[in-house]
Design an enzyme around this catalytic site. Structure first.
Site, mmCIF file in Angstrom:
data_model
loop_
_atom_site.group_PDB
_atom_site.id
_atom_site.type_symbol
_atom_site.label_atom_id
_atom_site.label_comp_id
_atom_site.label_asym_id
_atom_site.label_seq_id
_atom_site.Cartn_x
_atom_site.Cartn_y
_atom_site.Cartn_z
ATOM 1 N N SER A 79 0.070 8.254 13.687
ATOM 2 C CA SER A 79 -0.530 7.832 12.409
ATOM 3 C C SER A 79 -1.998 7.495 12.599
ATOM 4 O O SER A 79 -2.836 7.871 11.772
ATOM 5 C CB SER A 79 0.232 6.644 11.801
ATOM 6 O OG SER A 79 0.163 5.502 12.638
ATOM 7 N N LYS A 80 -2.335 6.808 13.682
ATOM 8 C CA LYS A 80 -3.736 6.415 13.876
ATOM 9 C C LYS A 80 -4.603 7.640 14.227
ATOM 10 O O LYS A 80 -5.786 7.676 13.872
ATOM 11 C CB LYS A 80 -3.854 5.322 14.933
ATOM 12 C CG LYS A 80 -3.225 3.997 14.505
ATOM 13 C CD LYS A 80 -3.911 3.391 13.280
ATOM 14 C CE LYS A 80 -3.328 2.046 12.880
ATOM 15 N NZ LYS A 80 -3.996 1.433 11.720
ATOM 16 N N TYR A 120 2.993 5.275 15.785
ATOM 17 C CA TYR A 120 1.733 4.513 15.731
ATOM 18 C C TYR A 120 0.583 5.402 16.215
ATOM 19 O O TYR A 120 -0.450 5.520 15.543
ATOM 20 C CB TYR A 120 1.837 3.233 16.576
ATOM 21 C CG TYR A 120 0.680 2.285 16.316
ATOM 22 C CD1 TYR A 120 0.683 1.441 15.201
ATOM 23 C CD2 TYR A 120 -0.417 2.241 17.167
ATOM 24 C CE1 TYR A 120 -0.381 0.588 14.945
ATOM 25 C CE2 TYR A 120 -1.481 1.393 16.919
ATOM 26 C CZ TYR A 120 -1.461 0.557 15.802
ATOM 27 O OH TYR A 120 -2.518 -0.273 15.552
ATOM 28 N N SER A 144 -7.497 2.695 15.456
ATOM 29 C CA SER A 144 -7.050 2.054 16.706
ATOM 30 C C SER A 144 -7.513 2.925 17.863
ATOM 31 O O SER A 144 -7.637 4.156 17.705
ATOM 32 C CB SER A 144 -5.522 1.961 16.726
ATOM 33 O OG SER A 144 -5.065 1.585 18.015
ATOM 34 N N ASN A 200 -7.136 -1.773 5.788
ATOM 35 C CA ASN A 200 -6.759 -2.348 7.080
ATOM 36 C C ASN A 200 -5.253 -2.493 7.264
ATOM 37 O O ASN A 200 -4.783 -2.613 8.397
ATOM 38 C CB ASN A 200 -7.454 -3.722 7.180
ATOM 39 C CG ASN A 200 -6.905 -4.588 8.272
ATOM 40 O OD1 ASN A 200 -7.264 -4.414 9.424
ATOM 41 N ND2 ASN A 200 -6.010 -5.508 7.932
ATOM 42 N N VAL A 211 0.817 -1.229 0.000
ATOM 43 C CA VAL A 211 0.000 0.000 0.000
ATOM 44 C C VAL A 211 0.848 1.277 0.000
ATOM 45 O O VAL A 211 0.332 2.368 -0.241
ATOM 46 C CB VAL A 211 -1.018 0.035 1.173
ATOM 47 C CG1 VAL A 211 -2.046 -1.070 1.038
ATOM 48 C CG2 VAL A 211 -0.324 0.002 2.534
HETATM 49 N N1 NAD Z 1 -3.556 -6.031 16.838
HETATM 50 C C1 NAD Z 1 -3.948 -4.969 17.512
HETATM 51 O O1 NAD Z 1 -3.879 -4.934 18.762
HETATM 52 C C2 NAD Z 1 -4.517 -3.776 16.795
HETATM 53 C C3 NAD Z 1 -5.214 -2.812 17.545
HETATM 54 C C4 NAD Z 1 -5.731 -1.702 16.884
HETATM 55 C C5 NAD Z 1 -5.568 -1.569 15.513
HETATM 56 N N2 NAD Z 1 -4.885 -2.517 14.817
HETATM 57 C C6 NAD Z 1 -4.740 -2.319 13.376
HETATM 58 O O2 NAD Z 1 -5.271 -3.440 12.697
HETATM 59 C C7 NAD Z 1 -4.713 -3.500 11.382
HETATM 60 C C8 NAD Z 1 -4.303 -4.932 11.097
HETATM 61 O O3 NAD Z 1 -3.228 -5.293 11.957
HETATM 62 P P1 NAD Z 1 -3.155 -6.702 12.705
HETATM 63 O O4 NAD Z 1 -3.107 -6.421 14.151
HETATM 64 O O5 NAD Z 1 -4.142 -7.631 12.176
HETATM 65 O O6 NAD Z 1 -1.651 -7.120 12.312
HETATM 66 P P2 NAD Z 1 -1.057 -8.286 11.416
HETATM 67 O O7 NAD Z 1 0.404 -8.014 11.372
HETATM 68 O O8 NAD Z 1 -1.497 -9.621 11.910
HETATM 69 O O9 NAD Z 1 -1.706 -8.040 9.983
HETATM 70 C C9 NAD Z 1 -1.356 -6.916 9.207
HETATM 71 C C10 NAD Z 1 -1.227 -7.338 7.747
HETATM 72 O O10 NAD Z 1 -0.891 -6.156 7.000
HETATM 73 C C11 NAD Z 1 0.104 -6.507 6.055
HETATM 74 N N3 NAD Z 1 0.886 -5.330 5.676
HETATM 75 C C12 NAD Z 1 1.880 -4.718 6.376
HETATM 76 N N4 NAD Z 1 2.414 -3.729 5.657
HETATM 77 C C13 NAD Z 1 1.741 -3.699 4.475
HETATM 78 C C14 NAD Z 1 1.864 -2.916 3.304
HETATM 79 N N5 NAD Z 1 2.826 -1.975 3.192
HETATM 80 N N6 NAD Z 1 1.020 -3.156 2.275
HETATM 81 C C15 NAD Z 1 0.088 -4.136 2.361
HETATM 82 N N7 NAD Z 1 -0.048 -4.937 3.433
HETATM 83 C C16 NAD Z 1 0.765 -4.719 4.484
HETATM 84 C C17 NAD Z 1 0.960 -7.538 6.763
HETATM 85 O O11 NAD Z 1 1.732 -8.323 5.846
HETATM 86 C C18 NAD Z 1 -0.095 -8.342 7.519
HETATM 87 O O12 NAD Z 1 -0.563 -9.444 6.747
HETATM 88 C C19 NAD Z 1 -3.565 -2.498 11.383
HETATM 89 O O13 NAD Z 1 -3.981 -1.307 10.726
HETATM 90 C C20 NAD Z 1 -3.328 -2.227 12.850
HETATM 91 O O14 NAD Z 1 -2.755 -0.976 13.083
HETATM 92 C C21 NAD Z 1 -4.355 -3.624 15.419
#
Ligand code: NAD
Length: 278
Positions: free
Chosen positions: A170-171, A167, A153, A94, A68
């Site tokens: 950005s969020k 983080y 987030s 996402n 992305v």
């Molecule tokens: N896990 C948490 O506690 C949490 C809490 C709040 C928000 N989030 C948000 O949820 C979203 C998903 O994260 P997650 O926790 O499932 O993590 P995760 O690492 O399990 O999944 C994230 C996915 O995004 C992909 N990714 C990373 N960089 C990328 C790029 N440049 N282009 C395309 N894909 C890319 C990764 O390869 C991975 O498959 C994120 O935006 C994260 O900030 C996560």
């Protein structure tokens, strides 16, 4: 009345190879949607293949490698989705990373953090979202319909010492971007909302074992006394994507086991006072 059903709709999920994005993709396939999984990692092809095998209904699956951060690659991704499926009804934006020390960890203080570390997170979480939003909106404005759901987030809604500066920054910016876009997109019959998850067990902190103390500290700040599971987020994602939320746009919707009902995070999660003499 419109329902939660999204069968037959065309869905894109970025960051769909793992964690929250993968759970959202799985839920959409189970609902009978045509789901395009996109991820920077080519493991997305295997992940999509497994979803297709599991699928018992009418849902279909396609996979795309797309970073992305690369605006041309994102344009091609959206063009490929429309070329393959004719339209785009729902876009789950996402993809996101952390991967930088929190302000409680060595190297995470504001005067220690490198600009490269800052930019690395901003490139994916903010610039990557900008590209994905821009091209999803391009398609949906032309259609005069669509629903965009962005993964923000709870760290974008308040300060959070247990994650990094970029983080949180950005969020927070993601929240502003979603609200701003809702103003423009409403007249094109395109809705945009954000999910704001609390701590969810995914690969965002790496695939190795998680330090027990940190796991427990997060758990203690969640009234439901457990971390979220990716499937806990998928229900809200479906609601925001579907016609069941037809009059909702520009909203930031928390899914966090009750954590943001607390006015304050536990004081032991804050940096200790510096008592060293000058
Ligand atoms: N896990 C948490 O506690 C949490 C809490 C709040 C928000 N989030 C948000 O949820 C979203 C998903 O994260 P997650 O926790 O499932 O993590 P995760 O690492 O399990 O999944 C994230 C996915 O995004 C992909 N990714 C990373 N960089 C990328 C790029 N440049 N282009 C395309 N894909 C890319 C990764 O390869 C991975 O498959 C994120 O935006 C994260 O900030 C996560």
């Amino acid at each position: 009345m419109d329902t939660l059903h999204i069968d037959g709709q065309v869905v894109l999920v970025t960051g769909a190879g793992s964690g929250i994005g993968h759970a959202i993709a799985r839920a959409c396939v189970a609902e009978g949607a045509t789901v395009h999984l996109a991820d920077v990692s080519d493991t997305v092809h295997d992940a999509a293949g497994k979803l297709a095998e599991e699928s018992t209904g009418a849902g279909t699956v396609a996979s795309h490698v797309c970073d992305v951060r690369d605006k041309d690659a994102v344009r091609v991704l959206l063009d490929d989705v429309v070329a393959a499926s004719g339209r785009l009804d729902i876009s789950f934006l996402n993809a996101g990373i952390n991967g930088v020390p929190s302000l409680l960890q060595p190297g995470g203080a504001i005067d220690e953090l490198s600009f490269e570390a800052w930019r690395g997170v901003m490139d994916v979480n903010l610039d990557g979202l900008f590209h994905s939003l821009q091209h999803s909106a391009r398609v949906m404005k032309k259609q005069r319909s669509g629903s965009i759901v962005v993964t923000a987030s709870t760290a974008g809604l308040r300060a959070e010492p247990r994650v990094s500066y970029p983080y949180v920054a950005s969020k927070s910016a993601v929240v502003g971007l979603v609200r701003q876009a809702s103003l423009e997109l409403a007249r094109f019959n395109v809705r945009i909302n954000a999910l704001a998850p609390g701590p969810v067990v995914t690969n965002i902190g790496g695939t190795g074992p998680r330090p027990a103390a940190a796991v427990a500290a997060w758990e203690d700040s969640v009234p439901m006394r457990r971390w979220g599971r990716p499937d806990d987020v998928a229900g809200l994602a479906l609601l925001l994507a579907s016609g069941a939320s037809s009059w909702m746009t520009g909203g930031i919707h928390v899914v966090d086991g009750g954590a943001s009902a607390l006015t304050q995070i536990p004081s032991d999660a804050l940096p200790a006072p510096d008592t060293t003499a000058l």
